[in-house]
Write an enzyme that holds these catalytic residues in place. Structure first.
Site, short mmCIF file in Angstrom:
data_model
loop_
_atom_site.label_atom_id
_atom_site.label_comp_id
_atom_site.label_asym_id
_atom_site.label_seq_id
_atom_site.Cartn_x
_atom_site.Cartn_y
_atom_site.Cartn_z
N GLY A 10 0.97 -1.17 -0.10
CA GLY A 10 -0.10 0.07 -0.10
C GLY A 10 0.95 1.27 -0.03
O GLY A 10 2.04 1.13 -0.45
N ASN A 11 0.14 2.33 0.33
CA ASN A 11 1.01 3.59 0.34
C ASN A 11 0.29 4.50 1.33
O ASN A 11 -0.68 4.25 1.95
CB ASN A 11 1.06 4.26 -1.11
CG ASN A 11 -0.36 4.71 -1.52
OD1 ASN A 11 -1.13 5.18 -0.99
ND2 ASN A 11 -0.65 3.98 -2.93
N ARG A 12 1.05 5.68 1.64
CA ARG A 12 0.52 6.64 2.67
C ARG A 12 -0.59 7.65 2.44
O ARG A 12 -0.90 8.33 2.95
CB ARG A 12 1.71 7.36 3.29
CG ARG A 12 3.00 6.50 4.00
CD ARG A 12 3.99 7.00 4.34
NE ARG A 12 3.60 8.36 5.28
CZ ARG A 12 4.61 9.33 5.43
NH1 ARG A 12 5.76 9.38 4.67
NH2 ARG A 12 4.45 10.28 6.20
#
Ligand code: CTP
Length: 399
Positions: free
Chosen positions: A202-204
């Protein structure tokens, strides 16, 4: 237009008399809603005479018309001038103990505040935090100006001049419905690419910027559809019912949804942080340590924005975002210019990211690059302020 002018308890209330005069002269229907404190500075007869409407501070007058909510519901714009530190704190908390409080909670109209207070009160962390809360909710600010205050002191805290507030009201009313009839499709949040049934890459991205754009576009009259990838808990709760929401987990799902929905959109804004790669073979079983350290082979995802730009209909506006870090030989802006060309978007909003900047924060800074590589808008502030600056650029480029 129907304008509510809230007046709160500061000496600058005398200047608001001039503001109300100017608005009435423009032909607006102006309802003045003072607080009890405000009436110690300028009395109800003055407000009634210049606004030509009855004035009360109480929720118990004119109950038959449900005045405590009707004023807010019917308003096209609410201006609070002066806005004291106390009023700003009450607005941030959503307190509704008087007619002005209920009016503010009942309105969906743009709200403009003109703060006025002593410099120490303005700079106090409590006031600054309250102002940040209001800005994040879409409240516009004008001033305070710097200059001579009521006593011998001077500094930031003077209410803006009535002419300046009047001009800002004009701008807000003009911008208020500039996306009426336009269908806007926005993606938000970060995609999640599964590794196994319980893990993902995932990412932030929190989704806040994309959702701010969707909400701002809806308030400006657009018919808005939001495609939400993974967004931070609670941010979707701020989305009004009139925005349709679709959900997408992976980049592939997001791509499918966006492509299908883009067929009915005039403006497409890709704010989502899309994973560039997915795991080549997703494990059906949860990977276990006893299987040994896994090696994940990755394959590239399709570029959704580039695909949308390549297949855009005539008259459709395609907007991308780029999260960039400078390199030794290129600035963030230079990288953005190249990226806009590569993807074929009409507009690309570039923001600098790093460990500290960009993600998981209320504030953002972007430069919007236009069709001829020029910066057509710049904004620093709440994600809502960035959203409005980007939508201004969208309106301009569609002219
Ligand atoms: N984007 C997209 N599909 C992808 C990757 C990105 O539609 N597979 C979109 C994003 O939504 C954003 C823009 O492209 O609007 C730029 O995203 P960014 O991650 O900055 O670009 P990348 O193409 O991933 O470039 P980089 O090599 O810099 O990672």
């Amino acid at each position: 237009m129907n304008i509510v002018v809230g007046v709160t308890g500061g000496i600058a209330a005398y200047k608001t008399v001039q503001l109300v005069r100017l608005l009435v002269k423009d032909g607006h229907d102006v309802h003045v809603v003072p607080t009890d404190d405000a009436l110690r500075f300028v009395g109800a007869p003055t407000w009634e005479a210049i606004s030509r409407h009855p004035v009360t501070t109480s929720v118990h007058d004119d109950v038959a018309r449900v005045r405590h909510v009707a004023l807010g519901q019917e308003a096209d714009l609410v201006v609070i001038a002066p806005a004291t530190a106390n009023t700003i704190a009450r607005m941030a908390a959503g307190l509704a103990g008087d007619l002005l409080g209920t009016t503010l909670l009942a309105t969906q109209a743009p709200v403009l505040i003109a703060p006025a207070m002593h410099t120490e009160m303005w700079l106090h962390p409590a006031t600054q935090a309250n102002v940040a809360t209001l800005r994040a909710r879409g409240v516009r600010l004008i001033g305070p100006d710097s200059g001579q205050l009521t006593g011998d002191d001077s500094g930031p805290g003077r209410m803006s001049e009535p002419d300046a507030i009047h001009a800002e009201v004009g701008r807000l009313l003009a911008a208020a419905q500039d996306l009426a009839g336009i269908r806007v499709l926005v993606s938000a949040g970060g995609t999640r690419e599964p590794i196994d049934p319980v893990r993902f890459i995932g990412n932030r991205s929190s989704g806040r910027q994309g959702i701010a754009i969707a909400v701002a576009a809806a308030e400006r009259g657009a018919d808005v559809t939001l495609v939400a990838a993974h967004v931070e808990e609670g941010v979707l709760a701020t989305v009004p019912d009139r925005i349709r929401i679709h959900h997408a987990g992976t980049a592939a799902e997001l791509g499918e949804r966006m492509t299908a929905l883009a067929a009915d959109a005039d403006v497409v804004i890709m704010t989502a942080a899309v994973a560039d790669y997915r795991v080549a073979t997703v494990s059906d079983r949860k990977l276990a340590k006893e299987d040994g350290a896994p090696t994940l082979a990755l394959v590239e995802n399709a570029d959704i924005l580039a695909g949308l730009a390549a297949t855009r209909r005539p008259g459709q506006t395609v907007v991308g975002f780029a999260a960039e870090m400078p390199t030794d030989d290129e600035t963030v802006l230079e990288r953005g210019i190249r990226k806009r060309r590569r993807k074929g978007a009409d507009l690309l909003a570039v923001n600098e990211v790093g460990w500290e900047a960009g993600f998981e924060r209320a504030d953002n800074t972007v430069a919007v690059i236009g069709p001829d590589d020029a910066v057509v808008a710049e904004a620093t502030g709440s994600k809502r302020e960035v959203a409005d600056a980007l939508l201004d650029a969208v309106v301009d480029v569609r002219r």
